[in-house]
Design an enzyme around this catalytic site. Structure first.
Site, PDB file in Angstrom:
ATOM      1  N   SER A   1      53.457  64.083  87.548  1.00  0.00           N
ATOM      2  CA  SER A   1      52.109  63.783  87.084  1.00  0.00           C
ATOM      3  C   SER A   1      51.211  63.138  88.130  1.00  0.00           C
ATOM      4  O   SER A   1      49.998  63.156  87.985  1.00  0.00           O
ATOM      5  CB  SER A   1      52.184  62.895  85.846  1.00  0.00           C
ATOM      6  OG  SER A   1      52.855  61.699  86.155  1.00  0.00           O
TER       7      SER A   1
ATOM      8  N   HIS B   1      53.590  67.029  80.687  1.00  0.00           N
ATOM      9  CA  HIS B   1      52.322  67.469  81.284  1.00  0.00           C
ATOM     10  C   HIS B   1      52.245  68.994  81.370  1.00  0.00           C
ATOM     11  O   HIS B   1      51.616  69.530  82.293  1.00  0.00           O
ATOM     12  CB  HIS B   1      52.132  66.857  82.675  1.00  0.00           C
ATOM     13  CG  HIS B   1      51.639  65.447  82.636  1.00  0.00           C
ATOM     14  ND1 HIS B   1      50.335  65.111  82.350  1.00  0.00           N
ATOM     15  CD2 HIS B   1      52.291  64.278  82.800  1.00  0.00           C
ATOM     16  CE1 HIS B   1      50.196  63.795  82.375  1.00  0.00           C
ATOM     17  NE2 HIS B   1      51.372  63.268  82.645  1.00  0.00           N
TER      18      HIS B   1
ATOM     19  N   LYS C   1      49.765  64.362  74.414  1.00  0.00           N
ATOM     20  CA  LYS C   1      48.923  64.892  75.497  1.00  0.00           C
ATOM     21  C   LYS C   1      48.197  66.140  74.990  1.00  0.00           C
ATOM     22  O   LYS C   1      47.311  66.010  74.146  1.00  0.00           O
ATOM     23  CB  LYS C   1      49.772  65.102  76.749  1.00  0.00           C
ATOM     24  CG  LYS C   1      50.212  63.739  77.320  1.00  0.00           C
ATOM     25  CD  LYS C   1      50.941  63.780  78.638  1.00  0.00           C
ATOM     26  CE  LYS C   1      51.113  62.370  79.173  1.00  0.00           C
ATOM     27  NZ  LYS C   1      52.504  61.961  79.347  1.00  0.00           N
TER      28      LYS C   1
HETATM   29  C1  PLP Z   1      53.369  60.787  79.144  1.00  0.00           C
HETATM   30  C2  PLP Z   1      54.760  61.013  79.562  1.00  0.00           C
HETATM   31  C3  PLP Z   1      55.837  60.473  78.840  1.00  0.00           C
HETATM   32  C4  PLP Z   1      55.633  59.548  77.684  1.00  0.00           C
HETATM   33  O1  PLP Z   1      55.166  60.235  76.572  1.00  0.00           O
HETATM   34  P1  PLP Z   1      54.704  59.400  75.293  1.00  0.00           P
HETATM   35  O2  PLP Z   1      54.836  60.370  74.179  1.00  0.00           O
HETATM   36  O3  PLP Z   1      53.314  58.953  75.571  1.00  0.00           O
HETATM   37  O4  PLP Z   1      55.638  58.257  75.177  1.00  0.00           O
HETATM   38  C5  PLP Z   1      57.122  60.800  79.237  1.00  0.00           C
HETATM   39  N1  PLP Z   1      57.343  61.609  80.291  1.00  0.00           N
HETATM   40  C6  PLP Z   1      56.333  62.127  81.022  1.00  0.00           C
HETATM   41  C7  PLP Z   1      56.636  63.019  82.178  1.00  0.00           C
HETATM   42  C8  PLP Z   1      55.018  61.837  80.684  1.00  0.00           C
HETATM   43  O5  PLP Z   1      54.031  62.340  81.417  1.00  0.00           O
END
Ligand code: PLP
Length: 393
Positions: free
Chosen positions: A183, A211, A240
């Site tokens: 990310s 992502h 997301k």
């Molecule tokens: C955003 C993200 C998470 C966490 O996800 P949530 O549902 O917000 O806890 C875990 N792994 C990656 C790669 C992320 O980008």
């Protein structure tokens, strides 16, 4: 002040002195391409709202409908009395969408990643993790008793070396853990190569696709689908592209999911998702499955934005992902740029050490399908002006 509070105050002032203090600002509108912050309308270039679904009327209607039909909360973990029909329906839809046998949901993907390793892998086993993996994978691995190995980000030679070492150390089962998309850089994991190495060395493959789910690969099924491979274990988020609220999941074989329902601690000892979140998640999957137009707009915006930044003279990292990092190098410069852009009505976030390596400070911009060409022209003009004023250009 107690000794303990004095101690914490010292740490906080150190964070402040190092210029690393993170400040939160209240957004007073729904999450969108345009948001209201402290009474100002701003262009938002830093949400994970890739498909623009965070304020989508269909998701809001689905959530409201479930509030009326199924109430507000479950007031229980899943195995006591917290499993509603909408949980089962969402898990089924997720599994089908991802092309996996079954899925299990969690309060967040942070919990899913914290849940996945400990019940499945024990001291006889090995976990081989990409060095740039998300914090929740790192924490999840720490909770397991398996032996830990690490390979340099996307370095297939190093991965192969670690596979050989784990075998030589006598590992029973080996799992390779990787983000589907890293990310900070917006780069995709080399899943085709990783899958080939996994097969060659009889290892399993775990991919965290936070992502990517919803917009990378055919029908937005994610990075494995994009690379034409299957992961053995896939984790992801509803927070997301799939509406941006909350909720995580693990998709895998029947046996993996069945054991996780028995043993995964964040599942056993934490509340079930609210019914409205499940209903909106299903509505998001409906939109995503037929969302080629949204994905086309997202990638059109991404290409337009990259080109605008590069034409203005900024250095980006190569790639196609809607994460477009603007490389500035110096942490102070990244902060100055972010502050200037803020004044010009563009909401972005500067990233610097320890989130990214020293000397690789950047502003991470993220595209979404709701941004218009006018929005991007306005943002590009602001970047150019801020770049000249701060000396970044
Ligand atoms: C955003 C993200 C998470 C966490 O996800 P949530 O549902 O917000 O806890 C875990 N792994 C990656 C790669 C992320 O980008």
């Amino acid at each position: 002040m107690s000794d303990f509070d004095t101690h914490l105050t010292d740490i906080l002032s150190q964070i402040e002195t190092e210029g690393l203090m993170k400040r939160e600002r209240a957004v007073t509108s729904p999450q969108s391409a345009h948001i209201d912050v402290a009474g100002r309308e701003m262009l938002n270039l830093c949400a994970n709202n890739y498909l623009g679904l965070a304020d989508d009327a269909r998701l809001i209607a689905a959530a409201k409908g479930a509030l009326d039909s199924h109430g507000f909360g479950m007031a229980s973990v899943r195995f006591i009395c917290g499993t509603g029909e909408l949980h089962a329906a969402l898990e089924k839809r997720l599994a089908t969408f991802l092309g996996m046998e079954e899925a299990i949901t969690f309060a967040a993907c942070f919990d899913a990643n914290g849940a996945v390793f400990e019940p499945l892998f024990s001291a006889e086993d090995a976990i081989i993790s990409d060095a740039l993996n998300h914090a929740s994978i790192i924490d999840g691995i720490r909770l397991s008793k398996a032996k830990r190995y690490r390979f340099a980000n996307c370095d297939m030679d190093d991965l192969e070396q670690q596979l050989k070492t784990a075998r030589a150390d006598g590992a029973r089962f080996i799992v390779i853990a990787t983000d589907g998309v890293f990310s900070m850089d917006g780069t995709l994991a080399k899943l085709r190569d990783i899958r080939a190495l996994a097969d060659q060395h009889e290892a399993l493959l775990m991919v965290d696709d936070c992502h990517a789910t919803g917009f990378i690969g055919p029908k937005g099924a994610g990075t494995p689908a994009h690379c034409g491979v299957k992961a053995d274990i896939l984790t992801g988020t509803l927070g997301k592209a799939l509406g941006g609220a909350i909720g995580g999941y693990i998709a895998a074989s029947k046996q993996v999911v069945a054991l996780l329902r028995q043993r995964a601690r964040p599942y056993l000892f934490s509340n079930a998702l609210p019914p409205m979140v499940c209903a909106a998640g299903i509505a998001a999957l409906d939109i995503v499955e037929t969302g080629d137009d949204l994905r086309a707009k997202l990638f059109e915006n991404t290409a337009y934005w990259r080109n605008a930044l590069e034409t203005a003279g900024f250095q980006t990292l190569p790639g196609e992902h809607p994460i477009v990092p603007v490389m500035l190098g110096d942490a102070r410069l990244a902060q100055d740029m972010a502050a200037r852009l803020d004044a010009l009505g563009v909401y972005v976030s500067g990233f610097f050490f320890p989130v990214v390596p020293k000397g690789k400070a950047r502003i991470r911009t993220q595209m979404n399908a709701s941004l218009t060409t006018d929005d991007l022209d306005r943002a590009a003009a602001a970047f150019a002006q801020a770049g000249r004023e701060t000396g970044a250009l």
